[in-house]
Scaffold this motif. Structure first.
Motif, PDB file in Angstrom:
ATOM      1  N   THR A 110       0.827  -1.223   0.000  1.00 33.04           N
ATOM      2  CA  THR A 110       0.000   0.000   0.000  1.00 33.04           C
ATOM      3  C   THR A 110       0.859   1.270   0.000  1.00 33.04           C
ATOM      4  N   SER A 111       0.186   2.400  -0.080  1.00 26.85           N
ATOM      5  CA  SER A 111       0.893   3.677  -0.098  1.00 26.85           C
ATOM      6  C   SER A 111       0.998   4.275   1.303  1.00 26.85           C
ATOM      7  N   ASN A 112      -0.090   4.191   2.063  1.00 30.50           N
ATOM      8  CA  ASN A 112      -0.115   4.813   3.404  1.00 30.50           C
ATOM      9  C   ASN A 112       0.038   3.850   4.570  1.00 30.50           C
ATOM     10  N   TRP A 136     -11.384   3.447  -0.828  1.00 33.35           N
ATOM     11  CA  TRP A 136     -10.182   4.142  -0.364  1.00 33.35           C
ATOM     12  C   TRP A 136      -8.966   3.222  -0.409  1.00 33.35           C
ATOM     13  N   ASP A 140      -5.451   3.493  -2.543  1.00 34.00           N
ATOM     14  CA  ASP A 140      -4.160   3.534  -1.859  1.00 34.00           C
ATOM     15  C   ASP A 140      -3.208   2.475  -2.429  1.00 34.00           C
ATOM     16  N   LYS A 143      -2.134   3.604  -5.989  1.00 32.96           N
ATOM     17  CA  LYS A 143      -1.125   4.666  -5.891  1.00 32.96           C
ATOM     18  C   LYS A 143       0.279   4.060  -5.750  1.00 32.96           C
TER      19      LYS A 143
END
Ligand SMILES: [Zn+2]
Length: 287
Positions: A110-112, A136, A140, A143
């Protein structure tokens, strides 16, 4: 008298429970895994007569993976799977480009890196899977894929669930994001599991992983002995490399492990999640 009543009450309760269990069991027999009522062990053959497959994986793209870990992987000619987050890759971009050209598998984390908001370091930033939606988390993940494609020229085929958490939402609105991973990746890996992957049974979108952090070589060997039945595929997962710690693998232990797993007499096939997983997908004898 009070005790007698209590015992009588417990007796009634336990017979009620067992009657209930019998009724439930007869109505909801789980589907057979193989078309074979005995569910006998059917075995699995890996290349070169190996009895087990094993993948060494690291998460988060932590700095020590580049500064301490990569030279050890190269020294022992081992390839690993690295589940990375873009921000950390960005701060060591040259090192990660080198890792790609060496042949390591670079995968999505994931990104976050959002897990349950019970982790304070997420909650204080207003983040937590309990408050997230499937849309969401999908964005993510995309991304991170876009970043890895643009900066490293890599299209990930594997994903690791941050903190091993596979849900979004809470209560009756909780949703699993495992189906999303199954659609977008060949392989999804969880974390901190207690069992290895049975090559004829495991779900490729929820591959299990065993903690590698904070262990001595002797402890790891004990775990491997415990897990290696039924030609299992064992996936080990660590974070930092250097000193032994709660989220760190001792660098000497890592080297000992490489030597042990590469020795043909120990019967392991050591390779990346994508390489081993693809082999198993094409050779398994059940779903
Ligand atoms: Zn992580």
């Amino acid at each position: 008298m009070r005790i007698l009543n209590l015992l009588l009450g417990l007796g009634l309760l336990s017979s009620a429970l067992s009657a209930n269990f019998t009724a439930t069991a007869s109505n909801t027999t789980p589907p057979q895994w193989q078309n074979n009522k005995s569910n006998k062990y059917i075995g699995f053959e890996y290349p070169n007569g190996a009895k087990n497959a094993i993948s060494i994986t690291f998460d988060d793209a932590r700095e020590s993976q580049i500064t301490v870990g990569m030279p050890l992987f190269e020294k022992h000619q081992v390839k690993g799977t690295f589940y990375v987050v873009p921000n950390n890759v960005e701060s060591q971009l040259t090192g990660w480009k080198k890792a790609v050209s060496y042949g390591h598998e670079i995968a999505n984390h994931t990104s976050n890196h959002v897990c349950t908001g019970n982790f304070e370091w997420l909650r204080v930033r207003g983040l937590g899977l309990e408050n997230a939606t499937l849309d969401w988390i999908k964005q993510d993940i995309e991304k991170a894929n876009n970043y890895l494609e643009n900066k490293l020229g890599v299209t990930p085929t594997s994903f690791a669930y941050p903190c091993g958490n596979t849900f979004v939402g809470r209560g009756v609105d909780t949703r699993s994001y495992v189906p999303l991973i199954a659609q977008q990746f060949q392989f999804g890996r969880t974390w901190n599991d207690e069992t290895a992957n049975n090559p004829n049974y495991t779900s490729f979108s929820q591959l299990t992983a065993i903690r590698l952090d904070g262990q001595t070589f002797k402890e790891i060997k004990t775990v491997l002995e415990f897990l290696k039945g039924n030609n299992s595929w064992i996936i080990l997962a660590g974070h930092d490399v250097g000193e032994n710690g709660l989220y760190s693998v001792d660098k000497d232990v890592l080297e000992q492990l490489f030597v042990y797993l590469k020795d043909p007499k120990n019967g392991y096939w050591l390779d990346t999640v994508n390489t081993i997983g693809s082999y198993i997908k094409h050779h398994r004898k059940a779903p």
